[in-house]
Design a protein around this motif. Structure first.
Motif, mmCIF file in Angstrom:
data_model
loop_
_atom_site.group_PDB
_atom_site.id
_atom_site.type_symbol
_atom_site.label_atom_id
_atom_site.label_comp_id
_atom_site.label_asym_id
_atom_site.label_seq_id
_atom_site.Cartn_x
_atom_site.Cartn_y
_atom_site.Cartn_z
ATOM 1 N N MET A 41 0.592 -0.967 -0.116
ATOM 2 C CA MET A 41 0.100 -0.249 0.266
ATOM 3 C C MET A 41 0.909 1.005 0.015
ATOM 4 O O MET A 41 0.653 2.287 -0.569
ATOM 5 N N LYS A 42 1.524 1.458 1.437
ATOM 6 C CA LYS A 42 2.763 2.227 0.598
ATOM 7 C C LYS A 42 3.255 2.848 -0.070
ATOM 8 O O LYS A 42 3.996 3.748 -0.777
ATOM 9 N N LYS A 43 4.000 1.628 -1.057
ATOM 10 C CA LYS A 43 4.744 1.562 -2.445
ATOM 11 C C LYS A 43 3.629 2.469 -3.459
ATOM 12 O O LYS A 43 4.040 3.433 -3.753
ATOM 13 N N TYR A 44 1.959 1.907 -3.216
ATOM 14 C CA TYR A 44 1.622 2.612 -4.030
ATOM 15 C C TYR A 44 1.374 3.852 -3.995
ATOM 16 O O TYR A 44 1.159 5.408 -4.644
ATOM 17 N N LEU A 45 1.173 4.278 -2.722
ATOM 18 C CA LEU A 45 1.191 6.065 -2.256
ATOM 19 C C LEU A 45 2.517 6.480 -2.255
ATOM 20 O O LEU A 45 2.554 7.605 -2.842
ATOM 21 N N GLY A 46 3.754 6.308 -2.208
ATOM 22 C CA GLY A 46 4.547 6.679 -3.356
ATOM 23 C C GLY A 46 4.762 7.120 -4.335
ATOM 24 O O GLY A 46 5.059 8.042 -5.244
ATOM 25 N N ILE A 47 4.025 6.174 -5.414
ATOM 26 C CA ILE A 47 3.881 6.310 -6.624
ATOM 27 C C ILE A 47 3.150 7.298 -6.928
ATOM 28 O O ILE A 47 3.206 8.588 -7.984
ATOM 29 N N THR A 48 1.540 7.808 -6.161
ATOM 30 C CA THR A 48 1.460 9.229 -6.197
ATOM 31 C C THR A 48 1.641 10.497 -5.892
ATOM 32 O O THR A 48 0.677 10.848 -6.611
ATOM 33 N N LEU A 49 2.274 10.008 -4.753
ATOM 34 C CA LEU A 49 3.263 11.479 -4.955
ATOM 35 C C LEU A 49 4.063 11.714 -6.363
ATOM 36 O O LEU A 49 3.982 13.158 -6.003
ATOM 37 N N GLY A 50 5.030 10.724 -6.789
ATOM 38 C CA GLY A 50 5.452 11.067 -7.773
ATOM 39 C C GLY A 50 3.915 11.695 -8.913
ATOM 40 O O GLY A 50 4.869 12.113 -10.130
ATOM 41 N N ILE A 51 3.436 10.526 -9.173
ATOM 42 C CA ILE A 51 2.084 11.425 -10.459
ATOM 43 C C ILE A 51 2.097 12.869 -9.901
ATOM 44 O O ILE A 51 1.460 13.942 -10.425
ATOM 45 N N MET A 52 1.706 13.134 -8.472
ATOM 46 C CA MET A 52 1.212 14.420 -8.369
ATOM 47 C C MET A 52 2.253 15.565 -8.400
ATOM 48 O O MET A 52 2.280 16.775 -9.139
ATOM 49 N N THR A 53 3.372 15.005 -7.969
ATOM 50 C CA THR A 53 4.727 15.780 -8.923
ATOM 51 C C THR A 53 5.483 15.768 -9.892
ATOM 52 O O THR A 53 5.502 17.126 -10.713
ATOM 53 N N ALA A 54 4.687 15.309 -10.652
ATOM 54 C CA ALA A 54 4.792 15.431 -12.459
ATOM 55 C C ALA A 54 3.708 16.144 -12.679
ATOM 56 O O ALA A 54 4.185 17.158 -13.501
ATOM 57 N N LEU A 55 3.001 15.354 -12.020
ATOM 58 C CA LEU A 55 1.343 16.397 -12.817
ATOM 59 C C LEU A 55 1.379 17.952 -12.134
ATOM 60 O O LEU A 55 0.747 18.718 -12.576
ATOM 61 N N GLY A 56 1.361 17.912 -10.823
ATOM 62 C CA GLY A 56 1.090 19.148 -10.054
ATOM 63 C C GLY A 56 2.114 19.916 -9.848
ATOM 64 O O GLY A 56 1.486 21.329 -10.221
ATOM 65 N N GLY A 57 3.092 19.560 -9.933
ATOM 66 C CA GLY A 57 4.313 20.501 -9.987
ATOM 67 C C GLY A 57 4.806 20.620 -11.524
ATOM 68 O O GLY A 57 4.950 21.687 -12.618
ATOM 69 N N PHE A 58 4.934 19.820 -11.796
ATOM 70 C CA PHE A 58 5.852 19.242 -12.999
ATOM 71 C C PHE A 58 5.006 20.288 -14.692
ATOM 72 O O PHE A 58 5.675 20.876 -15.051
ATOM 73 N N LEU A 59 3.420 19.942 -14.393
ATOM 74 C CA LEU A 59 2.748 20.560 -15.474
ATOM 75 C C LEU A 59 1.718 21.525 -14.410
ATOM 76 O O LEU A 59 1.446 21.315 -13.393
ATOM 77 N N ASP A 60 2.277 23.007 -14.939
ATOM 78 C CA ASP A 60 1.372 23.698 -14.313
ATOM 79 C C ASP A 60 1.433 25.013 -14.900
ATOM 80 O O ASP A 60 1.563 25.330 -16.144
ATOM 81 N N LEU A 61 1.091 26.175 -14.528
ATOM 82 C CA LEU A 61 0.481 27.469 -15.355
ATOM 83 C C LEU A 61 1.846 27.471 -16.666
ATOM 84 O O LEU A 61 1.279 27.767 -17.590
ATOM 85 N N GLY A 62 2.464 27.878 -15.982
ATOM 86 C CA GLY A 62 3.858 28.266 -16.633
ATOM 87 C C GLY A 62 4.749 27.108 -17.907
ATOM 88 O O GLY A 62 4.567 27.843 -19.073
ATOM 89 N N GLN A 63 4.260 25.477 -17.264
ATOM 90 C CA GLN A 63 4.339 25.424 -18.813
ATOM 91 C C GLN A 63 3.607 24.881 -19.456
ATOM 92 O O GLN A 63 3.493 24.457 -20.994
ATOM 93 N N ILE A 64 2.274 24.481 -18.543
ATOM 94 C CA ILE A 64 1.147 25.207 -20.049
ATOM 95 C C ILE A 64 0.736 25.964 -21.183
ATOM 96 O O ILE A 64 1.622 25.948 -22.346
ATOM 97 N N VAL A 65 1.753 27.278 -20.323
ATOM 98 C CA VAL A 65 1.795 28.460 -22.028
ATOM 99 C C VAL A 65 3.107 28.327 -21.915
ATOM 100 O O VAL A 65 2.821 28.593 -23.573
ATOM 101 N N PHE A 66 3.253 28.362 -21.730
ATOM 102 C CA PHE A 66 5.550 28.611 -22.430
ATOM 103 C C PHE A 66 4.930 26.917 -23.336
ATOM 104 O O PHE A 66 6.239 27.835 -24.257
#
Lengths: 95, 411
Positions: free
Chosen positions: B1-26
């Motif tokens: 379970m913990k492993k999957y939670l860790g992967i979720t953290l990665g997805i959020m960092t990737a999409l929530g942080g990696f893709l942000d306003l600047g990334q989308i428009v730039f």
């Protein structure tokens, strides 16, 4: 592109209105810069034409943003916007 | 379970942080002007962020040292404080831009006045951060961010020319005029910087400590850092492709978030547009939360104050006060009516300028056997990390001159 997208019924009303308003705001900012611009006597006429056309475009977009559901108004506005765009392109190439 | 939670953290960092306003428009702007020619910048940015994120996570787990604790040890109090102030100022600007972006997306969805939506966004984000545990914040925003896959589907449906896509993986050197060359440089630096925005890494390394990772979780750390970032970069590439396919042939340069979103949903109808809007909403909200919490993490870690999203408020008063003050300040900046995209342009460029100041201490700590023991960087990682550091420094030096001569990337 945006007008066609809306015309084909592929947009929501709120998106279309908001999007046209944002474009009009952006153009308003461009118009403000144009109004502050200075030009050589030779380009004076082109500058005046550009200011006039951008102002017309702003008012068309502001108008169309409140009429996104009205097909007849939208089509008429589209024709006027195309004409303004052509005039702007013509002015741009003349510079 | 913990492993999957860790992967979720990665997805959020990737999409929530990696893709942000600047990334989308730039990225959309780069695609609309240069087609696929800047894909290589996304690839290099991905390699750099994977390396940086993995090292930050490993240092946090092995040495129990989050980023700003390392920065203070490495630079000492005075210069470390300068880095902290610069970093949190950057977070403030970025958070304000993301809140402004959030209001734009909400306006496009509801038609409500933008200022009301800014106030509402601050209220909702504050309540969310206050009430939800760290894991739930990341799950809610991270998984909603997956809606951005609509951009990838659009790119595939529009049938990109794959040979052109492949040629974009190599930098171009010749341009029809000098101005295009400068613009190309500006967007290359901007894309690289937008992918390396440091708040997402600071959030990630603090999250590793929040989630009680141990050295046993290091493989998972590597998997999360690499898979999460690659997923984020694939969607970023799709954004560029969509702009190249939809906007470039029509001569449209997207100076608005709504234009970028419209391009993403272009092959489809109303439902896809709404999905694209909700995906953008999740990404922008995720970035707002990350920048906000990242500031509180940075502050407390630097001054060695107790911190943690999952701890009771009474135990972490400075941490709680920090994120609340930061959120209110960012909301106030957005409320002034300043354009979010103007703010994001500034944050992307200044983000690159201060990037070496956090990247270098982390690379040094990760390469130090006294700190990391058997988990020290391999020779390969040290060489790759150093190569990235050189790229980061070159981009940092070029960022401001390019910003000035191109007037923030205006064609």
């Amino acid at each position: 592109m945006s007008l066609d997208y809306v015309a084909q019924g592929r947009s929501t009303r709120t998106f279309a209105a908001g999007h046209f308003n944002y474009i009009a705001d952006q153009l308003q900012e461009n118009l403000r810069q144009l109004n502050q611009a200075t030009s050589s006597p030779a380009a004076e006429r082109a500058l005046k034409d550009s200011q006039h056309n951008v102002a017309a475009l702003v008012s068309e977009l502001t108008f169309v943003s409140s009429q996104t559901e009205n097909l007849a108004v939208r089509c008429a506005a589209k024709q006027r916007i195309i004409a303004i765009r052509r005039a702007l392109e013509k002015t741009s190439t003349s510079l | 379970m913990k492993k999957y939670l860790g992967i979720t953290l990665g997805i959020m960092t990737a999409l929530g942080g990696f893709l942000d306003l600047g990334q989308i428009v730039f990225t959309a702007q780069a695609g609309a002007y240069f087609g696929y020619q800047l894909l290589w910048a996304i690839v290099i940015g991905t390699l750099a962020i994977v390396l940086y994120m993995e090292m930050c996570g490993r240092v946090a787990v092995v040495a129990c040292e989050p980023v700003f604790s390392v920065v203070r040890t490495f630079f000492g109090f005075r210069f470390g404080l300068f880095v902290l102030v610069a970093s949190n100022l950057l977070n403030l600007i970025t958070c304000a831009a993301e809140i402004g972006g959030l209001a734009i997306v909400l306006h496009l969805l509801t038609g409500w006045p933008e200022r009301v939506l800014i106030a509402l966004s601050v209220l909702i984000l504050g309540t969310m951060v206050q009430l939800l545990r760290f894991q739930w914040i990341e799950r809610t925003l991270g998984l909603s961010g997956l809606l951005m896959i609509v951009f990838a589907v659009s790119a595939l449906i529009l049938h990109p020319d794959w040979s052109e896509v492949a040629s974009g993986l190599l930098p171009h050197i010749t341009f029809p005029n000098h101005k295009d060359g400068l613009l190309y440089g500006y967007f290359a630096v901007g894309i690289f910087s937008a992918m390396l925005m440091e708040y997402e890494v600071h959030f990630y390394s603090s999250g590793a400590i929040e989630e009680d990772w141990t050295p046993k979780d290091l493989k998972e750390n590597f998997m999360v850092a690499s898979l999460g970032s690659i997923l984020g970069s694939l969607i970023t590439s799709a954004l560029m492709a969509v702009a190249a396919l939809v906007l470039l042939p029509r001569g449209i340069f997207p100076e608005l978030l709504s234009t970028a979103v419209l391009a993403g949903a272009f092959p489809f109808g109303r439902k896809a547009l709404v999905v694209a809007l909700f995906g953008s909403l999740a990404c922008v909200a995720g970035a707002a939360v990350e920048t906000n919490l990242s500031s509180a993490y940075n502050f407390c870690q630097f001054f060695n104050l107790p911190w943690g999203k999952n701890r009771p408020i009474k135990e972490v008063p400075a941490y709680t006060a920090s994120w609340i003050v930061m959120l209110v300040l960012a909301g106030s900046i957005a409320f002034t009516g300043i354009r979010p995209l103007d703010l994001i342009n500034v944050s992307i460029i200044f983000g690159m300028v201060i990037m070496p100041l956090t990247y270098y201490p982390i690379l040094s700590a990760a390469s130090d056997r006294n700190i990391m023991g058997k988990h020290v960087n391999s020779l390969f990682l040290t060489i790759a990390g150093t190569a990235c550091l050189i790229l980061v420094i070159v981009a940092a030096v070029a960022a401001i001159p390019l910003m000035i001569v191109t007037h923030f990337g205006r064609p």
